[in-house]
Each structure stands twice: as C-alpha cells, then as structure tokens.
Design a protein around this motif. Structure first.
Motif, PDB file in Angstrom:
ATOM      1  N   TYR A  87       0.836  -1.204   0.000  1.00  0.00           N
ATOM      2  CA  TYR A  87       0.000   0.000   0.000  1.00  0.00           C
ATOM      3  C   TYR A  87       0.872   1.256   0.000  1.00  0.00           C
ATOM      4  N   LEU A  88       1.949   1.225   0.768  1.00  0.00           N
ATOM      5  CA  LEU A  88       2.899   2.343   0.771  1.00  0.00           C
ATOM      6  C   LEU A  88       3.503   2.567  -0.608  1.00  0.00           C
ATOM      7  N   LEU A  89       3.784   1.465  -1.315  1.00  0.00           N
ATOM      8  CA  LEU A  89       4.362   1.571  -2.650  1.00  0.00           C
ATOM      9  C   LEU A  89       3.436   2.330  -3.591  1.00  0.00           C
ATOM     10  N   GLY A  90       2.133   2.105  -3.435  1.00  0.00           N
ATOM     11  CA  GLY A  90       1.194   2.740  -4.344  1.00  0.00           C
ATOM     12  C   GLY A  90       0.687   4.091  -3.895  1.00  0.00           C
ATOM     13  N   ASP A  91       0.296   4.209  -2.619  1.00  0.00           N
ATOM     14  CA  ASP A  91      -0.356   5.430  -2.136  1.00  0.00           C
ATOM     15  C   ASP A  91       0.311   6.007  -0.889  1.00  0.00           C
ATOM     16  N   GLY A  92       1.589   5.823  -0.748  1.00  0.00           N
ATOM     17  CA  GLY A  92       2.250   6.320   0.454  1.00  0.00           C
ATOM     18  C   GLY A  92       3.636   6.847   0.169  1.00  0.00           C
ATOM     19  N   THR A  93       4.172   7.533   1.161  1.00  0.00           N
ATOM     20  CA  THR A  93       5.535   8.061   1.082  1.00  0.00           C
ATOM     21  C   THR A  93       6.196   7.896   2.443  1.00  0.00           C
ATOM     22  N   ALA A  94       7.431   7.430   2.461  1.00  0.00           N
ATOM     23  CA  ALA A  94       8.209   7.315   3.698  1.00  0.00           C
ATOM     24  C   ALA A  94       9.396   8.266   3.610  1.00  0.00           C
ATOM     25  N   VAL A  95       9.543   9.136   4.615  1.00  0.00           N
ATOM     26  CA  VAL A  95      10.608  10.140   4.615  1.00  0.00           C
ATOM     27  C   VAL A  95      11.478   9.941   5.851  1.00  0.00           C
ATOM     28  N   LEU A  96      12.753   9.674   5.660  1.00  0.00           N
ATOM     29  CA  LEU A  96      13.693   9.501   6.761  1.00  0.00           C
ATOM     30  C   LEU A  96      14.095  10.866   7.311  1.00  0.00           C
ATOM     31  N   GLY A  97      14.011  11.024   8.651  1.00  0.00           N
ATOM     32  CA  GLY A  97      14.348  12.297   9.273  1.00  0.00           C
ATOM     33  C   GLY A  97      15.812  12.667   9.093  1.00  0.00           C
TER      34      GLY A  97
END
Length: 209
Positions: free
Chosen positions: A176-186
């Motif tokens: 789900y993250l791959l399609g509709d999400g974003t992960a941002v490292l601090g």
C-alpha cells in the motif's frame, strides 16, 4: 447474485452468477473457495487498495512497475484461480513517445505477463512521464466480490486478534505504501515519517488501526 459450489482438480471452488432483469447471457465468475491468509495475500490486497478501482464495471490494477503487475497476476492465478486468459491490458504512454517505442513496450509487457497480445490497447497521457500499465477483467461482479473481500479482511485485522494477521498486515502495508504512500527519513536518521494518501474515511480508519 447466485452462488454454487463445485470441485475442480480436487479443490473446492465457488461459481457466482449475477441475475440481470433485462435477460441475456450471464458470464459466471469462478474462484477458489479456500485461500491462505498470508503475506502474499496481504501484498495483493495492499496493491489493490492503492491501485484498483473500488466501483465500476471492471476489476483492474494500474501501476507503472511491470514487476508489480507480475506479482498481482501471479497471486490472482495461484490463490484465486483467475487464469491469465481472462485478463486484458492497457498501456498508458507519454504523448512524446514515438510509435516504435510504444509498440516495443507493449510487446515487452504482454510477453513478460504472458497475456494475449490481441487483448491490449494503448492510450497517450500528458501526466505519464514514460509508461504506465493497466490489467483488467471486464466484470462488474468480480469487482464487487474482490472489493467486498478487501473490506472484510481489513475489518478482520482491526476487530480480531492481530497476531493471526501479522504477515498479512506486513504485506498489505508494504505494498500500500508503494502505491499510495511516502516514507521520509528524518534528518537525524533516527525516525521516519510515513504519509498515506487515502480519500475514503473508512479505509483511513482501518489502515491507521
């Protein structure tokens, strides 16, 4: 909708028919009755949550990665019994792509996914950077079945013992993250912010929980 059980290759299957008031021929939907709830199934429904239409006349999946289409069709075939012959496909290409590049990409796509080359089309879009791909089955009933199953499984994870669904949940969130999400490292590299984009309020609550 009429439902009936039958056996094929020593496995139990379910056949669905949809009654039409106007009459005419009805194409049945046949799916395996028992499906393992594991990480792969979670990946399938995570992709579906992000990249499949929730209503309409087709059951589809759209993404710009060929690898995700391969995974989606492999799980469809192995877990649900949906054969490759049932799928049609579309190629979405940038308006600046030359005809030769479009033909090459189209041939590459249906060969890698082992799809019927006669069941495809292409369309041009200004918003697509290069290429995106869509696979679909033109059956409203299948769309209804799969989306109701998606909702049922999301609710099961939330309402019941989560330890029974750990692997399913991992697979679901990753895709789900791959399609509709974003992960941002601090900047300090000690934390990560995760952003999920979902319009449906009910889906939002289930995913957060």
């Amino acid at each position: 909708v009429v439902v009936g059980n039958f056996t094929k290759n020593n496995e139990e299957w379910i056949r669905f028919w949809q009654s039409k008031k106007c009459g005419g021929y009805t194409y049945p939907i046949e799916l395996k009755r028992f499906i393992p709830i594991d990480r792969k199934l979670g990946e399938f429904f995570g992709l579906m949550q992000a990249e499949s239409r929730k209503f309409g006349s087709k059951f589809d999946f759209t993404n710009n990665l060929v690898s995700e289409h391969i995974l989606f069709l492999e799980i469809s075939e192995k877990y649900f019994g949906i054969s490759r012959s049932q799928w049609s496909y579309g190629l979405i290409c940038n308006t600046k792509q030359p005809k030769q590049s479009i033909d090459n990409e189209k041939n590459k796509f249906f060969n890698e996914l082992r799809l019927d080359p006669m069941k495809g089309y292409y369309t041009k879009s200004k918003t697509t950077l290069s290429f995106a791909y869509c696979v679909y089955i033109d059956r409203k009933l299948l769309n209804n079945i799969m989306n109701n199953l998606l909702i049922l499984l999301r609710k099961k994870v939330v309402q019941e013992n989560k330890s029974n669904f750990i692997e399913f949940s991992k697979g679901f969130i990753i895709k789900y993250l791959l399609g509709d999400g974003t992960a941002v490292l601090g900047k300090d590299l000690t934390h990560m912010d995760i952003f999920l984009f979902e319009n449906d309020k009910d889906s939002q609550r289930d995913i957060i929980l």
